[in-house]
Design a protein around this motif. Structure first.
Motif, PDB file in Angstrom:
ATOM      1  N   LEU B  88     -65.900   9.644  -8.009  1.00 24.15           N
ATOM      2  CA  LEU B  88     -66.726   9.686  -6.804  1.00 24.15           C
ATOM      3  C   LEU B  88     -67.566   8.407  -6.696  1.00 24.15           C
ATOM      4  N   GLU B  89     -67.529   7.657  -7.758  1.00 18.43           N
ATOM      5  CA  GLU B  89     -68.236   6.364  -7.781  1.00 18.43           C
ATOM      6  C   GLU B  89     -67.940   5.570  -6.511  1.00 18.43           C
ATOM      7  N   GLN B  90     -68.935   5.008  -5.939  1.00 15.57           N
ATOM      8  CA  GLN B  90     -68.726   4.238  -4.725  1.00 15.57           C
ATOM      9  C   GLN B  90     -68.646   2.743  -4.999  1.00 15.57           C
ATOM     10  N   ASP B  91     -69.408   2.281  -5.960  1.00 10.10           N
ATOM     11  CA  ASP B  91     -69.465   0.843  -6.239  1.00 10.10           C
ATOM     12  C   ASP B  91     -68.192   0.345  -6.913  1.00 10.10           C
ATOM     13  N   PRO B  92     -67.400  -0.448  -6.203  1.00 12.20           N
ATOM     14  CA  PRO B  92     -66.129  -0.929  -6.763  1.00 12.20           C
ATOM     15  C   PRO B  92     -66.333  -1.687  -8.075  1.00 12.20           C
ATOM     16  N   GLN B  93     -67.431  -2.393  -8.160  1.00 16.70           N
ATOM     17  CA  GLN B  93     -67.690  -3.154  -9.383  1.00 16.70           C
ATOM     18  C   GLN B  93     -67.728  -2.241 -10.603  1.00 16.70           C
ATOM     19  N   VAL B  94     -68.385  -1.110 -10.437  1.00 12.57           N
ATOM     20  CA  VAL B  94     -68.486  -0.153 -11.539  1.00 12.57           C
ATOM     21  C   VAL B  94     -67.132   0.509 -11.804  1.00 12.57           C
ATOM     22  N   VAL B  95     -66.437   0.858 -10.734  1.00 11.53           N
ATOM     23  CA  VAL B  95     -65.140   1.517 -10.896  1.00 11.53           C
ATOM     24  C   VAL B  95     -64.144   0.593 -11.577  1.00 11.53           C
ATOM     25  N   LEU B  96     -64.068  -0.638 -11.090  1.00 12.21           N
ATOM     26  CA  LEU B  96     -63.122  -1.597 -11.664  1.00 12.21           C
ATOM     27  C   LEU B  96     -63.395  -1.829 -13.140  1.00 12.21           C
ATOM     28  N   SER B  97     -64.638  -2.113 -13.465  1.00 18.26           N
ATOM     29  CA  SER B  97     -64.957  -2.416 -14.858  1.00 18.26           C
ATOM     30  C   SER B  97     -64.736  -1.181 -15.727  1.00 18.26           C
ATOM     31  N   GLY B  98     -65.018  -0.001 -15.173  1.00 18.27           N
ATOM     32  CA  GLY B  98     -64.764   1.225 -15.922  1.00 18.27           C
ATOM     33  C   GLY B  98     -63.284   1.449 -16.168  1.00 18.27           C
ATOM     34  N   MET B  99     -62.477   1.210 -15.142  1.00 25.04           N
ATOM     35  CA  MET B  99     -61.027   1.358 -15.276  1.00 25.04           C
ATOM     36  C   MET B  99     -60.469   0.439 -16.352  1.00 25.04           C
ATOM     37  N   MET B 100     -60.910  -0.805 -16.295  1.00 27.13           N
ATOM     38  CA  MET B 100     -60.359  -1.782 -17.249  1.00 27.13           C
ATOM     39  C   MET B 100     -60.840  -1.518 -18.671  1.00 27.13           C
TER      40      MET B 100
END
Lengths: 206, 206
Positions: B88-100
């Motif tokens: 549900l995270e909205q901030d792409p920066q957080v999502v991307l870094s979390g994914m990686m």
DNA sequence: GTCTATAGATCGATAGAC
DNA sequence: GTCTATCGATCTATAGAC
């Protein structure tokens, strides 16, 4: 012909055999890997007897290491030749994209380089010292040259040049690996120029 | 015990052998590659006779393909399981870094995954169809999932999401390859977090 | 130094008993 | 279906002649 003439002649002949063996072994190892290459194949490819191969290199593992160290030394020279052309170009965007275009062209249609990488990676489990020689003599110098370049251009305002270099190299290596080595060209097609432009823009417009 | 009971019991036994052979063969092939693995080793590792291996899989090449297709299917499932957690995270920066970060952790300490990649790459010259199966069932779905994510966030203002995904994947793959598979950890040390932060910043601050 | 010939082990694959 | 035993080819490595 004096005795010393004969010695020279024979030494020359022997050295020619050494070269022929290394050359034949290189062809076979690059094509079939370590376990997939027999000493009979090597001897045949080098046009010498199997006993001659053994008398020059002791055993198969030793021959393999000699071949691969030669190749690593070769790639090291190629990397080092990238040092000089720090062109008079001032615009980092142009220099970076030019560098990567050159790198890509040098690798993309270079079957023997791809075979080399295949062996280094494929045998890195059973020949860890070979992999380390590659890292020390090929990957590390490349990283250092690129890092030096990025650091010499503060205008790029890179927060972490070392990590940025890994992004650059990873992008190039993975692209060639997926499209060429893993035969993905027709499955996940993509123009190399698009990748280079995207990467260059990411770095220079950061 | 009726006749059909016996049939079931024997079928079950046979299927258990099939599983044991696949499991033993997987261990051996991942460890020693195709040419470096003998059918005797496979039989021993699976605790069956060599003749049983042949009666189940015909020949060595067929067994190798069966093992690798199983592994490819496995990795495909793992990739697909990444589809759902579009947090549900909205901030792409957080999502991307979390994914990686998650991807890196999943790979970095996963020796068997590294062995798998070693085989895919190392045998891609002699088994091009295996390499293509990997591209089709592992690399391509991963690329598509990441591309879909990047495209669903126009706020990132990416000029070329497809190419950007290659930069991301290349960075991750090359990092693990150099540090772990090629044993470069101590030669060219670098924190994975630095690479992830650099990459995330490049993409989100473009 | 280089060759032919061969030893001894291991390879992929199969025949035949149960 | 599964085993033991074995075939013929090929493997790494060496002995011995020249």
């Amino acid at each position: 012909m004096t005795k010393s003439d004969r010695q020279i002649s024979e030494r020359t002949k022997s050295e020619a055999k050494t070269t022929a063996i290394l050359s034949g072994a290189m062809k076979e190892f690059l094509q079939n890997g370590y376990a997939g290459t027999s000493m009979d194949k090597v001897a045949k490819s080098a046009r010498v007897s199997k006993a001659t191969v053994y008398s020059h290199f002791g055993d198969k593992e030793n021959l393999f290491n000699a071949v691969m160290q030669d190749l690593v030394k070769d790639k090291f020279q190629q990397v080092m030749s990238l040092e000089k052309p720090q062109s008079l170009e001032q615009d980092p965007q142009v220099v970076l994209s030019g560098m990567m275009t050159k790198m890509l062209a040098n690798i993309q249609n270079n079957r023997s380089f791809q075979d080399f990488m295949r062996i280094i990676i494929g045998e890195s489990g059973r020949f860890p010292e070979l992999a380390k020689a590659y890292v020390n003599n090929v990957a590390k110098p490349t990283i250092e040259i690129l890092t030096k370049y990025l650091k010499s251009h503060p205008a790029l305002e890179l927060a972490d040049p070392e990590a940025t270099v890994r992004v650059m190299m990873g992008t190039m290596v993975y692209f060639v690996m997926l499209q060429e080595m893993l035969h993905g060209k027709d499955i996940v097609p993509l123009e190399g120029d698009r990748v280079i432009k995207t990467l260059t823009d990411l770095i220079t417009e950061g």
